[in-house]
Design a protein around this motif. Sequence first.
Motif, PDB file in Angstrom:
ATOM      1  N   VAL A  38      -8.705  -8.402  20.210  1.00 42.54           N
ATOM      2  CA  VAL A  38      -9.305  -9.583  19.584  1.00 42.54           C
ATOM      3  C   VAL A  38     -10.613  -9.175  18.916  1.00 42.54           C
ATOM      4  CG1 VAL A  38      -8.349 -11.504  20.921  1.00 42.54           C
ATOM      5  CG2 VAL A  38     -10.259 -10.189  21.839  1.00 42.54           C
ATOM      6  N   LEU A  39     -10.915  -9.817  17.813  1.00 39.46           N
ATOM      7  CA  LEU A  39     -12.164  -9.564  17.119  1.00 39.46           C
ATOM      8  C   LEU A  39     -13.252 -10.468  17.687  1.00 39.46           C
ATOM      9  CD1 LEU A  39     -10.858  -9.512  13.427  1.00 39.46           C
ATOM     10  CD2 LEU A  39     -10.883  -7.668  15.117  1.00 39.46           C
ATOM     11  N   VAL A  40     -14.486 -10.127  17.379  1.00 36.34           N
ATOM     12  CA  VAL A  40     -15.620 -10.929  17.825  1.00 36.34           C
ATOM     13  C   VAL A  40     -15.410 -12.401  17.451  1.00 36.34           C
ATOM     14  CG1 VAL A  40     -18.075 -11.338  17.410  1.00 36.34           C
ATOM     15  CG2 VAL A  40     -17.240  -9.008  17.776  1.00 36.34           C
ATOM     16  N   GLN A  41     -15.008 -12.643  16.205  1.00 38.57           N
ATOM     17  CA  GLN A  41     -14.845 -14.035  15.767  1.00 38.57           C
ATOM     18  C   GLN A  41     -13.698 -14.733  16.507  1.00 38.57           C
ATOM     19  OE1 GLN A  41     -14.160 -13.714  11.564  1.00 38.57           O
ATOM     20  NE2 GLN A  41     -12.087 -12.954  11.797  1.00 38.57           N
ATOM     21  N   ASP A  42     -12.686 -13.962  16.913  1.00 42.03           N
ATOM     22  CA  ASP A  42     -11.576 -14.566  17.664  1.00 42.03           C
ATOM     23  C   ASP A  42     -12.056 -15.068  19.020  1.00 42.03           C
ATOM     24  OD1 ASP A  42      -9.929 -13.748  15.588  1.00 42.03           O
ATOM     25  OD2 ASP A  42      -9.341 -11.897  16.587  1.00 42.03           O
ATOM     26  N   VAL A  43     -12.904 -14.263  19.667  1.00 43.44           N
ATOM     27  CA  VAL A  43     -13.415 -14.662  20.982  1.00 43.44           C
ATOM     28  C   VAL A  43     -14.255 -15.933  20.854  1.00 43.44           C
ATOM     29  CG1 VAL A  43     -14.971 -14.020  22.848  1.00 43.44           C
ATOM     30  CG2 VAL A  43     -13.347 -12.353  21.962  1.00 43.44           C
ATOM     31  N   VAL A  44     -15.114 -15.964  19.850  1.00 48.85           N
ATOM     32  CA  VAL A  44     -15.968 -17.149  19.679  1.00 48.85           C
ATOM     33  C   VAL A  44     -15.100 -18.365  19.365  1.00 48.85           C
ATOM     34  CG1 VAL A  44     -17.918 -18.097  18.405  1.00 48.85           C
ATOM     35  CG2 VAL A  44     -17.866 -15.668  18.956  1.00 48.85           C
ATOM     36  N   MET A  45     -14.024 -18.129  18.613  1.00 49.96           N
ATOM     37  CA  MET A  45     -13.107 -19.230  18.279  1.00 49.96           C
ATOM     38  C   MET A  45     -12.473 -19.832  19.536  1.00 49.96           C
ATOM     39  SD  MET A  45     -12.054 -21.029  15.732  1.00 49.96           S
ATOM     40  CE  MET A  45     -12.143 -20.223  14.142  1.00 49.96           C
ATOM     41  N   MET A  46     -12.349 -19.019  20.601  1.00 51.80           N
ATOM     42  CA  MET A  46     -11.769 -19.541  21.840  1.00 51.80           C
ATOM     43  C   MET A  46     -12.622 -20.666  22.430  1.00 51.80           C
ATOM     44  SD  MET A  46     -10.547 -16.004  23.584  1.00 51.80           S
ATOM     45  CE  MET A  46      -9.335 -14.958  22.743  1.00 51.80           C
ATOM     46  N   GLY A  47     -13.893 -20.711  22.048  1.00 55.01           N
ATOM     47  CA  GLY A  47     -14.737 -21.819  22.488  1.00 55.01           C
ATOM     48  C   GLY A  47     -14.365 -23.129  21.811  1.00 55.01           C
ATOM     49  N   ARG A  48     -13.609 -23.034  20.731  1.00 59.85           N
ATOM     50  CA  ARG A  48     -13.284 -24.221  19.942  1.00 59.85           C
ATOM     51  C   ARG A  48     -11.973 -24.881  20.350  1.00 59.85           C
ATOM     52  NH1 ARG A  48     -17.161 -26.679  17.766  1.00 59.85           N
ATOM     53  NH2 ARG A  48     -15.706 -27.659  16.348  1.00 59.85           N
ATOM     54  N   TYR A  49     -11.245 -24.245  21.276  1.00 58.09           N
ATOM     55  CA  TYR A  49      -9.912 -24.747  21.626  1.00 58.09           C
ATOM     56  C   TYR A  49      -9.905 -26.221  22.006  1.00 58.09           C
ATOM     57  CZ  TYR A  49      -7.136 -20.459  21.472  1.00 58.09           C
ATOM     58  OH  TYR A  49      -6.448 -19.364  21.057  1.00 58.09           O
ATOM     59  N   GLY A  50     -10.937 -26.627  22.751  1.00 62.85           N
ATOM     60  CA  GLY A  50     -10.995 -28.020  23.184  1.00 62.85           C
ATOM     61  C   GLY A  50     -11.159 -28.996  22.023  1.00 62.85           C
ATOM     62  N   HIS A  51     -11.628 -28.462  20.863  1.00 65.12           N
ATOM     63  CA  HIS A  51     -11.826 -29.332  19.697  1.00 65.12           C
ATOM     64  C   HIS A  51     -10.605 -29.353  18.789  1.00 65.12           C
ATOM     65  CE1 HIS A  51     -16.259 -29.474  20.383  1.00 65.12           C
ATOM     66  NE2 HIS A  51     -16.012 -28.312  20.939  1.00 65.12           N
ATOM     67  N   MET A  52      -9.623 -28.507  19.102  1.00 67.51           N
ATOM     68  CA  MET A  52      -8.496 -28.344  18.173  1.00 67.51           C
ATOM     69  C   MET A  52      -7.292 -29.165  18.605  1.00 67.51           C
ATOM     70  SD  MET A  52      -8.497 -24.264  17.779  1.00 67.51           S
ATOM     71  CE  MET A  52      -9.843 -23.338  17.084  1.00 67.51           C
ATOM     72  N   GLY A  53      -6.317 -29.217  17.714  1.00 67.24           N
ATOM     73  CA  GLY A  53      -5.065 -29.895  18.034  1.00 67.24           C
ATOM     74  C   GLY A  53      -4.215 -29.050  18.967  1.00 67.24           C
ATOM     75  N   LEU A  54      -2.998 -29.509  19.220  1.00 68.99           N
ATOM     76  CA  LEU A  54      -2.125 -28.827  20.177  1.00 68.99           C
ATOM     77  C   LEU A  54      -1.768 -27.408  19.756  1.00 68.99           C
ATOM     78  CD1 LEU A  54       0.462 -31.352  21.640  1.00 68.99           C
ATOM     79  CD2 LEU A  54      -1.362 -30.080  22.791  1.00 68.99           C
ATOM     80  N   MET A  55      -1.692 -27.179  18.452  1.00 65.62           N
ATOM     81  CA  MET A  55      -1.317 -25.851  17.976  1.00 65.62           C
ATOM     82  C   MET A  55      -2.509 -24.896  17.947  1.00 65.62           C
ATOM     83  SD  MET A  55       1.965 -25.830  16.605  1.00 65.62           S
ATOM     84  CE  MET A  55       1.901 -24.813  15.132  1.00 65.62           C
ATOM     85  N   ARG A  56      -3.699 -25.434  18.164  1.00 67.25           N
ATOM     86  CA  ARG A  56      -4.937 -24.641  18.124  1.00 67.25           C
ATOM     87  C   ARG A  56      -5.100 -23.932  16.786  1.00 67.25           C
ATOM     88  NH1 ARG A  56      -6.264 -27.099  22.767  1.00 67.25           N
ATOM     89  NH2 ARG A  56      -4.618 -26.801  24.271  1.00 67.25           N
ATOM     90  N   ARG A  57      -4.771 -24.641  15.742  1.00 69.40           N
ATOM     91  CA  ARG A  57      -4.969 -24.027  14.426  1.00 69.40           C
ATOM     92  C   ARG A  57      -6.394 -24.331  13.970  1.00 69.40           C
ATOM     93  NH1 ARG A  57      -0.441 -25.818  10.949  1.00 69.40           N
ATOM     94  NH2 ARG A  57       0.899 -24.394  12.076  1.00 69.40           N
TER      95      ARG A  57
END
Lengths: 298, 282
Positions: free
Chosen positions: A98-117
């Motif tokens: 995973v890239l640095v930005q991918d890890v930080v994006m994992m913090g956003r999962y709760g804000h995303m839809g079911l597909m986590r797009r």
Amino acid sequence: MTERDPRTTIEVSNLTVRYPNGVIAVRDTSFVLDGGTITALVGINGSGKSTLFKTIMGFLKPVEGLVRLNGNSVTAGLKAGLVAYVPQSEEVDWTFPVLVQDVVMMGRYGHMGLMRRPRAEDRAAVDLALDRVGLIELKTRQIGELSGGQRKRVFLARALAQGSSIILLDEPFTGVDVKTESAIIALLRALRDEGRLILVSTHNLGSVPDFCDKVVLFNRTVLAHGPTETTFTEKNLLAAFGGTLRHIRIGGGDLHDDEDERRVTVLTDDERPVVLYGARDAEKLVTTQTRSEKAKPE
Amino acid sequence: MIEFLLEPFAYSYMARAIWVSALVGALCGCLSGYLILKGWSLMGDALSHAVVPGVAISAIIGAPLAVGAFASGLIAAGGIALLRRLTTLKEDVAIGLIFTSFFALGLLIVSLRPTSISVQTIAFGNILAISDTDALQLAAISGIAFLVIGLKWRDLMLAFFDEGQARIVGLNPWRLRLLFFALLSAASVAALQAVGAILVIAMVVTPGATAYLLTDRFGRMLVLATAMGTMSGALGAYASFFLDGATGGLIVLMQTGLFLLAFLFAPKHGRFALLRQRSADT
């Protein structure tokens, strides 16, 4: 200067947590923390700090007592995305692709839809968080390519991107250079001033008075709890750490030629301090009792 | 020449073997992307052996093989988890103990009640003799599995990378893990029929390992592993027509070949790239 946010709270009441093997890890623990403060959770390894963290985050269920986040249950708090967690470096698989930005994006999962797009706002939040911790230029690096201090900041950025009002940090200063340590501290102060509740588990005693408003001294249960000035005392620290603490006291003949009763006291866990004493520009190293030990290179 | 190359497709059993192998390769390849990151590679081996009693019983009572395989795979995975929980035995011990017991039970059942499935088929697979019904079953299983992965791949990734964070954002890592094992059991059954129990481990490990050397992004890694699984499955089955060799062996060797290429020539993590980088650094 600090805004106390009455809505952001962690209430721990009469908490008892038992490991699956029956050992009691946390016993009859109660304290209340408010938003707009930084609290240090201080205790030796194996004192149950991690267990307490895991219970606050709902990973472990207490056998007695309860934790409330902003007045609600832990489950409701997690659902509302209240809590962000910065893990210890040893808990992370740095070889994961995973890239640095991918890890930080994992913090956003709760804000995303079911597909986590990820949407544009999620990308913006990630960039903002990375910018704030000073890693924006490294956002397309694989996480294992980062230095120790940078690694810590990735997970701090993830907590920022998550936008939670409660942030838990597990030993954020382990294996981190002095520069990163002060960068992290500056960031935590800024977050506190935004009204967030920050709980830091640490055994880096020297930095606690620097940035923590409150201290919870912990060993299976709360030994002392309150503002740093009145709680972070020699007596309380010795009670929390017992014999595992280096306890260095310099005074009397070592320090003065007169009757001056002032003395220097140094307490440290495994972060070894250097103590200097002397007239201006003529300071000398005060040799501590670990004479035979070579100073560790930073 | 072209006629010669197209010859395998003139035989319906060959055409079927090629697309089924491609599909099985794709599913196993995709899941291998997850499996290799958790140190769970042995779990793939374990599941492929643990499904054997289920397959044998299904064959005897005439139930769909996948259902029996799935059930016995889950029981074995549960047994491993239980043994780990109730004793202080290490995971590899639990895996080694349970999966060999299941495999032994499967072999015993097959030898006591000889049916359409022989020990030979279980050990080495027989994709060329796969029936239409089984092929359709595999297609259905793979279709569902890919649908689930398509919807949940990011959740699974987070649960694999950082269980704590997964919980914090409201996911249930335990449930996701169960989902993954369900998918892996399904893939194991499929692979069992294609390459046999002994070689399933390669199908669920090698493509992922190769893809890992080719990229630093998880999504791309899944796509690459799936593509390599598909390609090696199709080409392996196709080549077995001309070489008259075992399909399973060819598929797996094809995957090994791709791995060696990546090991040497991968743009960033290949041997040559690393050597070049080292000499540039000094």
